[in-house]
Design a protein around this motif. Structure first.
Motif, PDB file in Angstrom:
ATOM      1  N   ALA A 195      -1.673  -0.982  -8.426  1.00  0.00           N
ATOM      2  CA  ALA A 195      -1.366  -0.718  -7.019  1.00  0.00           C
ATOM      3  C   ALA A 195       0.144  -0.754  -6.798  1.00  0.00           C
ATOM      4  N   ALA A 196       0.802  -1.799  -7.349  1.00  0.00           N
ATOM      5  CA  ALA A 196       2.248  -1.929  -7.156  1.00  0.00           C
ATOM      6  C   ALA A 196       2.968  -0.722  -7.746  1.00  0.00           C
ATOM      7  N   LYS A 197       2.480  -0.259  -8.907  1.00  0.00           N
ATOM      8  CA  LYS A 197       3.122   0.875  -9.556  1.00  0.00           C
ATOM      9  C   LYS A 197       3.052   2.128  -8.670  1.00  0.00           C
ATOM     10  N   VAL A 198       1.813   2.432  -8.196  1.00  0.00           N
ATOM     11  CA  VAL A 198       1.641   3.638  -7.374  1.00  0.00           C
ATOM     12  C   VAL A 198       2.451   3.532  -6.085  1.00  0.00           C
ATOM     13  N   ILE A 199       2.388   2.355  -5.450  1.00  0.00           N
ATOM     14  CA  ILE A 199       3.053   2.216  -4.153  1.00  0.00           C
ATOM     15  C   ILE A 199       4.566   2.284  -4.311  1.00  0.00           C
ATOM     16  N   ASN A 200       5.093   1.748  -5.421  1.00  0.00           N
ATOM     17  CA  ASN A 200       6.526   1.883  -5.669  1.00  0.00           C
ATOM     18  C   ASN A 200       6.908   3.347  -5.891  1.00  0.00           C
ATOM     19  N   LEU A 209       3.556  -5.988   8.889  1.00  0.00           N
ATOM     20  CA  LEU A 209       3.377  -6.143   7.442  1.00  0.00           C
ATOM     21  C   LEU A 209       4.417  -5.258   6.758  1.00  0.00           C
ATOM     22  N   THR A 210       4.848  -5.642   5.543  1.00  0.00           N
ATOM     23  CA  THR A 210       5.730  -4.727   4.830  1.00  0.00           C
ATOM     24  C   THR A 210       4.904  -3.491   4.478  1.00  0.00           C
ATOM     25  N   PRO A 211       5.534  -2.310   4.474  1.00  0.00           N
ATOM     26  CA  PRO A 211       4.763  -1.098   4.168  1.00  0.00           C
ATOM     27  C   PRO A 211       4.006  -1.228   2.853  1.00  0.00           C
ATOM     28  N   GLY A 212       4.613  -1.886   1.861  1.00  0.00           N
ATOM     29  CA  GLY A 212       3.941  -2.060   0.579  1.00  0.00           C
ATOM     30  C   GLY A 212       2.614  -2.778   0.733  1.00  0.00           C
ATOM     31  N   THR A 213       2.632  -3.904   1.475  1.00  0.00           N
ATOM     32  CA  THR A 213       1.405  -4.655   1.714  1.00  0.00           C
ATOM     33  C   THR A 213       0.394  -3.817   2.491  1.00  0.00           C
ATOM     34  N   TYR A 214       0.907  -3.157   3.532  1.00  0.00           N
ATOM     35  CA  TYR A 214       0.034  -2.336   4.374  1.00  0.00           C
ATOM     36  C   TYR A 214      -0.707  -1.293   3.536  1.00  0.00           C
ATOM     37  N   PHE A 215       0.025  -0.597   2.663  1.00  0.00           N
ATOM     38  CA  PHE A 215      -0.641   0.450   1.875  1.00  0.00           C
ATOM     39  C   PHE A 215      -1.539  -0.140   0.793  1.00  0.00           C
ATOM     40  N   ALA A 216      -1.178  -1.298   0.255  1.00  0.00           N
ATOM     41  CA  ALA A 216      -2.037  -1.915  -0.757  1.00  0.00           C
ATOM     42  C   ALA A 216      -3.385  -2.287  -0.152  1.00  0.00           C
ATOM     43  N   ILE A 217      -3.380  -2.766   1.096  1.00  0.00           N
ATOM     44  CA  ILE A 217      -4.640  -3.155   1.728  1.00  0.00           C
ATOM     45  C   ILE A 217      -5.432  -1.929   2.151  1.00  0.00           C
ATOM     46  N   TRP A 229       5.523   5.753  -4.392  1.00  0.00           N
ATOM     47  CA  TRP A 229       5.549   6.361  -3.056  1.00  0.00           C
ATOM     48  C   TRP A 229       6.867   6.045  -2.329  1.00  0.00           C
ATOM     49  N   GLY A 230       7.631   5.101  -2.900  1.00  0.00           N
ATOM     50  CA  GLY A 230       8.913   4.771  -2.276  1.00  0.00           C
ATOM     51  C   GLY A 230       8.885   3.499  -1.446  1.00  0.00           C
ATOM     52  N   PHE A 231       7.818   2.700  -1.568  1.00  0.00           N
ATOM     53  CA  PHE A 231       7.763   1.432  -0.845  1.00  0.00           C
ATOM     54  C   PHE A 231       7.811   0.293  -1.847  1.00  0.00           C
ATOM     55  N   VAL A 232       8.391  -0.814  -1.415  1.00  0.00           N
ATOM     56  CA  VAL A 232       8.577  -1.921  -2.343  1.00  0.00           C
ATOM     57  C   VAL A 232       7.360  -2.836  -2.300  1.00  0.00           C
ATOM     58  N   LEU A 233       6.791  -3.097  -3.462  1.00  0.00           N
ATOM     59  CA  LEU A 233       5.691  -4.057  -3.528  1.00  0.00           C
ATOM     60  C   LEU A 233       5.695  -4.684  -4.911  1.00  0.00           C
ATOM     61  N   SER A 234       5.709  -6.022  -4.944  1.00  0.00           N
ATOM     62  CA  SER A 234       5.601  -6.674  -6.240  1.00  0.00           C
ATOM     63  C   SER A 234       4.180  -7.210  -6.375  1.00  0.00           C
ATOM     64  N   PRO A 235       3.634  -7.162  -7.615  1.00  0.00           N
ATOM     65  CA  PRO A 235       2.256  -7.628  -7.813  1.00  0.00           C
ATOM     66  C   PRO A 235       2.058  -9.072  -7.324  1.00  0.00           C
ATOM     67  N   THR A 236       3.062  -9.948  -7.560  1.00  0.00           N
ATOM     68  CA  THR A 236       2.884 -11.353  -7.169  1.00  0.00           C
ATOM     69  C   THR A 236       2.793 -11.515  -5.665  1.00  0.00           C
ATOM     70  N   GLU A 237       3.544 -10.657  -4.935  1.00  0.00           N
ATOM     71  CA  GLU A 237       3.537 -10.724  -3.476  1.00  0.00           C
ATOM     72  C   GLU A 237       2.104 -10.596  -2.962  1.00  0.00           C
ATOM     73  N   LEU A 238       1.388  -9.642  -3.550  1.00  0.00           N
ATOM     74  CA  LEU A 238       0.043  -9.353  -3.083  1.00  0.00           C
ATOM     75  C   LEU A 238      -0.935 -10.462  -3.493  1.00  0.00           C
TER      76      LEU A 238
END
Lengths: 688, 72
Positions: free
Chosen positions: A406-411, A384-392, A413-422
């Motif tokens: 979630a996307a804001k906090v995880i970004n 899983l992308t780290p962003g997805t992993y941490f969101a879950i 932290w330095g990991f890429v996550l877009s709200p739509t991805e999740l």
């Protein structure tokens, strides 16, 4: 021929070492899972070939001509001489539970490398050694249990500590496993219905085997598996129904209550009705899924999205707090070393071995296989992308309750996550949300669904595979939970009869109900504590479970060391002393930090103080609605530190007690007395 | 000791299906009544033999009352 073999092993060593070096040195690019598998398999091969031979040849001198308990005590019931592949299968099915799947998934917050190194090195020098030594020792002693051996080899104090530790670890284990199920099924009508249906399915199987087709286990299990497949579709049907779906969309508290009721009922119902058929079903599904997962990963060799290490090795991780040392070694117990295995290695398995030379293959080999399962689980989490992993996996207390927060906090932290991805991913697996489904099961299920869907069915089958994976994990978690509750009940009755004799009567209903309620109440309390914890509870309970499991391993290794020294093989005692030393350091450091750390995310006491300060200042801590809630939270922190303290004291007690015996034997004050059953030749001609 | 002791869990004779059945049952931990019967008739012909239901009850009760048959 000898040179050729030496050359072959040199190649294996080079290949494994090369793969490790590549993993450690590579930067930037996504590495293929193939490197992990190569490093792991080469290490396993070398450890089995060379290291396990010290146990089988130098220490126990396993002798194919020596009659085993299975032959000498053959009773057609427990003691049955059995082919080594069958015993291997039986042993593997018994040791491999949800542990090796959950631990590595959680430890992936440090990146894949710390967990991976511990899984592979830990099993070679620790876990497999423990399982093999205890299996050999028990086989030489008519299949005695770990508790009996602790009592006879070390002393009554050690024996009692082993008993209490076993009970304690069981309670914590059940609580944390139940919490994982709750988090996986929370607001998921599909998952809830599918898992709920496994209960009547098991009961139909039980009735069928009792009244309609007595003893037809396989035929009935086949029917059960077909019904499981149907329940998967029934779950989707309910989730799609606007009238039924809300009925089965349960909150965490409702699910926790349901699981407590289930655990109590399962422990008082006759075993043939629920526990036994569920056990068969779960064993089948377990082996099937493990094989499928291995096949999928070997075919795809997916690239790992997770970096080798993340910034969270500094102790600020969202899944659980604490630095990589000692917490990676506590988080991953099963898969590297698990004290629980010592109970199996001194339980069913030694009574089945027909040739004692098989103990190496079964004891050491099956544990290597479990380690491979742990590696596969780690891979499934890291694709899983780290962003997805941490969101879950990160609790709502940290990342908020919307995809945007979630996307804001995880970004940050330095990991890429877009709200739509999740949102897309949640839609793909047919869930309303995947945010903060802590506990590891859902992220593992997403990883598995990814792999399975790529091999079979394509993107459209993601939802089915996801819920299949959830059902599979929850199914065998419930199997551990109900069997564990029942066993806990018997242990409690056995302990309690010393205080009040009638309490020990296993067929007297008031005693049965009382002891069941006590056991269920104990784990239910920790479960409730976890469910209401604002940080999701897993970060709270899993480290306690890890510490207790490592404590049991320390007890087993003390027993093993004592056996080895009493055999006059003290010069080989390093084989158990190395893992024993390491585990003692890990469990005691981890325990100390959990109790006394001044970081309120780690230390229970400092957390309690911070809560008390908030209350004293007239406020209420997060997650508390009333002053009573806050008081309960403070009490829980103190209770948890007391539990950890009891585990730590047990480690120290057993170490001191064992050291007393070792020094006595080595200095000659205590005579060498081997408690092994004397040699009897096998009646059946030995095969070599 | 007669050869009936050895390897009752995997009957040397019998159809392939029966042998697969015995192996899988042992792996998933199901009690093996035929192994018990073989043992009783070979070694304790004078004793009363449990019926299949009695045997299953005895085995399952024992399995789910001691730690050591299943793990985390």
């Amino acid at each position: 021929m000898r040179i050729l073999k030496a050359l072959l092993w040199a190649c294996v060593a080079l290949l494994g070492g090369g793969a490790f070096a590549f993993l450690a040195l590579q930067r930037g690019e996504h590495v293929s899972a193939g490197w992990l598998l190569t490093a792991a398999l080469c290490t396993y091969a070398i450890a089995y070939r060379f290291y396990s031979k010290i146990i089988s040849a130098k220490i126990f001198a396993l002798d194919p001509a020596r009659a085993t308990p299975a032959e000498r005590l053959a009773d057609g019931r427990d003691f049955v001489p059995t082919n080594k592949w069958v015993v291997f299968g039986q042993h593997f099915a018994a040791i491999a539970g949800p542990g090796p799947l959950v631990g590595p998934t959680l430890a992936a917050q440090f990146g894949f490398l710390p967990g991976f190194i511990w899984i592979v090195v830990g099993v070679a020098l620790g876990g497999a050694v423990q399982d093999c030594v205890i299996l050999c020792a028990s086989t030489r002693r008519d299949g005695k249990s770990l508790g009996q051996m602790a009592k006879e080899e070390i002393g009554p104090i050690a024996g009692f500590t082993a008993l209490v530790a076993t009970f304690g670890i069981m309670i914590i284990l059940i609580a944390v496993l139940a919490l994982i199920v709750v988090n996986a099924l929370r607001s998921s009508p599909w998952g809830t219905v599918t898992l709920g249906l496994t209960i009547p399915i098991a009961m139909v199987m039980g009735l069928w085997m009792r009244y309609v087709r007595p003893g037809r286990v396989l035929e009935t299990t086949a029917i059960g598996i077909a019904m499981l497949a149907l329940s998967l579709f029934a779950g989707r049907w309910v989730a799609d129904s606007p009238t039924l779906a809300p009925l089965f969309t349960l909150t965490a508290i409702q699910l926790a209550v349901a699981i407590v009721i289930y655990g109590f009922t399962a422990s008082v119902l006759p075993v043939w009705l629920l526990l036994a058929p569920r056990g068969y079903l779960s064993a089948f599904v377990k082996i099937g899924v493990v094989v499928a997962l291995a096949g999928g990963i070997f075919i795809l060799l997916p690239p790992l999205q997770m970096p080798p290490t993340t910034r969270f090795i500094d102790g600020t991780g969202p899944l659980f707090a604490g630095k990589v040392f000692p917490f990676v070694f506590i988080t991953i117990a099963c898969g590297a070393i698990s004290g629980f295995h010592a109970l199996i290695s001194s339980g069913t398995t030694p009574k089945l071995i027909e040739n004692e030379a098989d103990a190496r293959f079964i004891g050491y080999g099956a544990m290597l296989s479990e380690s491979l399962v742990a590696t596969l689980a780690l891979i499934a989490a890291c694709i899983l992308t780290p962003g997805t992993y941490f969101a879950i996996n990160a609790p709502a207390g940290l990342i908020g309750t919307t995809v945007d927060s979630a996307a804001k906090v995880i970004n940050e932290w330095g990991f890429v996550l877009s709200p739509t991805e999740l949102t897309t991913l949640a839609m793909k697996v047919h869930e309303t949300s995947l945010l903060s489904r802590t506990g590891g099961a859902p992220s593992l299920a997403v990883g598995m669904a990814n792999i399975f869907a790529k091999v079979l069915g394509g993107d459209g089958s993601m939802a089915l595979w996801y819920h299949f994976a959830i059902m599979f994990e929850a199914l065998f978690i419930l199997t551990t939970l109900d069997a564990g509750t029942r066993v806990g009940r018997f242990m409690l009755q056995d302990l309690g009869k010393h205080i009040w004799a009638p309490f020990g009567r296993v067929s007297w209903y008031p005693a049965v109900l009382m002891s069941s309620a006590l056991v269920v109440g104990s784990w239910g309390y920790f479960l409730y504590q976890g469910v209401t914890d604002p940080l999701g509870g897993v970060n709270l309970l899993w480290p306690i479970f890890g510490i207790s499991n490592q404590l049991l391993a320390a007890i087993a290794l003390c027993v093993g060391t004592t056996v080895i020294i009493k055999m006059g093989k003290a010069k080989y005692s390093f084989i158990t002393l190395i893992p024993l030393t390491w585990l003692s350091i890990v469990a005691l450091t981890g325990g100390w930090e959990k109790i006394f750390s001044s970081d309120i995310k780690i230390g229970f006491l400092s957390h309690a103080t911070s809560l008390a300060n908030i209350v004293a200042g007239g406020g209420l801590p997060v997650g508390a609605k009333t002053a009573a809630d806050a008081a309960r939270m403070i009490f829980n922190d103190r209770l948890d530190s007391a539990v950890v303290a009891v585990f730590m004291i047990s480690v120290v007690v057993i170490l001191v007690d064992s050291a007393r015996v070792w020094i006595g034997v080595i200095s000659g004050n205590v005579p060498y007395v081997s408690s092994e059953v004397p040699f009897t030749a096998r009646a059946v001609s030995a095969k070599v | 000791m007669s050869s009936a002791v050895a390897r009752v869990a995997v009957p040397a004779r019998g159809s392939l299906l029966e042998r697969v059945n015995a192996v899988v049952r042992r792996i998933i931990g199901a009690p093996d009544y035929s192994a018990y019967l073989t043992h009783q008739t070979a070694h304790h012909p004078e004793c009363k033999v449990l019926t299949e239901a009695e045997f299953l009850d005895e085995q399952l009760t024992a399995r789910y009352s001691t730690p050591g048959s299943r793990c985390c």
